[in-house]
Motif scaffolding. Structure first.
Motif: not given
Lengths: 427, 427
Positions: A1, A71-72, A74, A82-83, A85-87, A103, A106
């Motif tokens: 995404x 949805x989640x 980021x 994104x590894x 990271x946060x959403x 949802x 993370x």
């Protein structure tokens, strides 16, 4: 995404262009004729003429396609990759208090790992009489508890230190979720390893780490470890999802999410705090004078209006309006939430859906009438320690503007006459 | 999905053949050497050497692949087709009390339909002053409530009238789920339509129907309609799933699931019960003398041990054992659950994870020690009306053996010396 927030900032109104107020009447509902033909039998809303889906089609179900925007998400530019990271939880579109795992936000430091139950081991070592390694099956043999707790990342709302930034409750306040956990108390496992919990535990700590590459080690004072921490293996009834630490994570009620170590691998009893990377260079709060606060574990009382909000404009025009949001505190239970429509000049006390519960999200509602005029919406939480959620100005006065973490200030949404909302700052 | 129960009946032991007791010691956990090298760093359980999944990979998550057996399952031979049929919640593998929507049982009469919020209409007509049609957006303008309630199909455990049949708590007791609902009270909407709730409502009913082809119409006495029924649009925080009635279903706390009309389309106020198909030829209970009980709405107090159970054998051998299960009552709150290991001769009082809540699942635990001998496991629920869950013999004495619905008798699992469990009947 890809970056789903690009529509929300900086040209925020664009997002709302399709959502012009519909100009509904003051009373909801359309009058029907009880005597005439059934007004539901129209081209638009017929009875279903065909059979639907059978019970063999979805052994495990997902939300209906019409909810695909819940949805989640980021924000690409927040982190380098994104590894680590946060959403964000789509809190703007949720109601009630439970967050579905699917949802729930993370935060990973080296990505979400796949760990089989069969391969899972938890070691307790250090200053214990009987160091132990537990298998997953071992953990299931100890007495279990169930508790609903919120988990909030310390960085939630962190971008807002610099002023109104991200446009949407999902992005300003969505690093929070609330689930029913099942697990064994950390106290039980420490006692099994021979810790004398009746002895002198002054200055004792546990150091907890995960099985992921980052290990994400954190020090927890023994008093908290023995108070209410859970070694959890279920959330909302079912196994933890991979991204929430399957098969086992630590639950540290009311304290910053970084300490809720996922893929929990080792618990060491020590006589000092480890002062790891995650509690020195990160997860400390630099003040105006350049010194830093450390060990700022508890999440202070906080609230946010989830609807109306930038992602949830008022579409029905003036008249009856439900204002709703979430409140929580890491120091006990929410006792009251007030809502302001004029940027904090006057306040009305909201209705709590249930009495506040310890370290859990509380849903609040203000059932009101909108006059169609502009509003500066705010909510203000209070907890059973007597604490009152501060304004951004009050928080800055104490903490300066160098912080990233622990921003629990009052949030303001400006609602215009069309019902569109925007993240703003009031002085 | 084909018939997933074929492994569970009639040759039940086959299923368990791979699950021989592992013969663990009496104390869980393996002694580690605190002084030696870190015993977790082995070939089997290394630190993660690679990065995991990023936060952009699963906007909406599903369970990890290792849990792919924790799903709803249907039983092909129970019904003529999967459109008018049932599947079962995997209660054997869950813990706590919340049921995720994705694995919460489904019962459809003409399949699960897709209905867009934009096309949704709810009509209230009949004996009201002001018949109304509500859009989905209209419903969101009324005051909302949040409540956790169980929903049980009247046919849950129905196969067991004929003796021990299906092997597994999922199949004997899995037509139940427990979610946090958000919605508007039915009372609020009836009042909006001009029903004088302070007037004479004796002998008044509502008739509720869904938008699916079956319509699944049911009559509900006005007293219940005004007491605690909810017109719900969220479950566990998010929108109802398609299979649970998206966008709107009726919630009738404590009463049989068939009345919780999905895709709720119309509510008619009447001065009589409609006596529809679903409350005459179905959902009535034929007694020994050939007469039938009708209007058996409330689900009586009931419980089941979810682990150990046929799908959840004891794999760790003798020693510490957690016995756990669920209890519920449609008449109030669970006050106590007893567990027997000897088929009802002696009982121990289980620990309730939380005090019983009104019309909601209650989780119970018995933290015990298994001596490795055979057990006849039973649980017995009690509620705040003073009611005690009956044995199968007691239930048959009153109700005969012609019934399908409302079987709330005590369930027995026979556990053998290998820890395998089987559905049996004790006299």
């Amino acid at each position: 995404m890809t970056d789903d927030t690009k529509d929300f900032a900086p040209s925020r109104r664009q997002f709302l262009s399709g959502a012009a107020a519909a100009g509904a009447g003051a009373v909801a509902g359309t009058a029907a004729s009880a005597a005439g033909p059934d007004p539901l039998i129209t081209e638009k809303q017929p009875w279903a003429q065909e059979l639907g889906a059978g019970v063999d089609e979805t052994p495990y179900g997902l939300p209906i396609k019409y909810e695909s925007d819940v949805v989640r998400r980021n924000v690409e530019w927040l982190t380098a990759d994104p590894i680590s990271s946060i959403n964000f939880t789509p809190i703007h579109a949720l109601d009630g208090t439970i967050t579905p795992q699917g949802c729930a936000f993370e935060r990973h430091h080296s990505g979400a790992i796949e760990l089989r139950k069969e391969d899972y081991r938890l070691m307790i070592n250090g200053l214990v009489d009987k160091p132990l390694i537990f298998t997953y099956d071992d953990l299931e043999r100890f007495p279990r508890e169930n508790h609903v707790y919120f988990c909030e990342c310390a960085a939630n709302t962190g971008m807002e230190w610099a002023g109104a930034q991200l446009n949407g409750a999902q992005f300003t306040h969505g690093m929070v979720h609330n689930m029913e956990y099942t697990g064994v108390t950390l106290r039980t496992l420490l006692e099994e390893a021979g810790l004398d919990t009746a002895g002198d535990l002054k200055d004792k700590w546990v150091y907890v780490e995960g099985a992921d590459a980052s290990s994400n080690g954190r020090s927890i004072p023994m008093e908290k470890a023995l108070d209410d921490c859970l070694v959890a293996f279920k959330a909302n009834g079912e196994a933890l999802r991979m991204e929430h630490g399957y098969p086992v994570r630590l639950v540290v009620p009311g304290w910053e999410g970084n300490m809720w170590v996922k893929w929990l691998r080792r618990i060491e009893v020590t006589d000092h705090a480890v002062e790891s990377r995650e509690e020195t260079s990160k997860y400390t709060d630099t003040l105006e004078d350049g010194t830093s606060r450390k060990w700022t574990w508890a999440m202070d009382a906080k609230s946010v209006i989830t609807s109306p909000s930038p992602q949830m404009p008022i579409k029905h025009g003036k008249g009856p309006l439900v204002i709703t949001g979430l409140a929580w505190t890491g120091r006990g239970a929410i006792t009251r939430v007030d809502v302001s429509k004029d940027g904090g000049k006057t306040w009305e006390t909201a209705r709590l859906a249930k009495p506040g519960e310890k370290m859990a999200l509380t849903r609040f509602y203000l059932d009101t009438t909108w006059d169609g005029e502009e509003m500066l919406l705010q909510s203000r939480a209070m907890d059973d320690t007597g604490y009152v959620q501060p304004t951004k100005a009050q928080l800055r006065e104490v903490r300066g503007e160098n912080s990233i973490y622990h921003n629990n200030c009052i949030q303001t949404w400006w609602v215009n006459k069309d019902g569109e909302a925007e993240n703003v700052e009031v002085s």
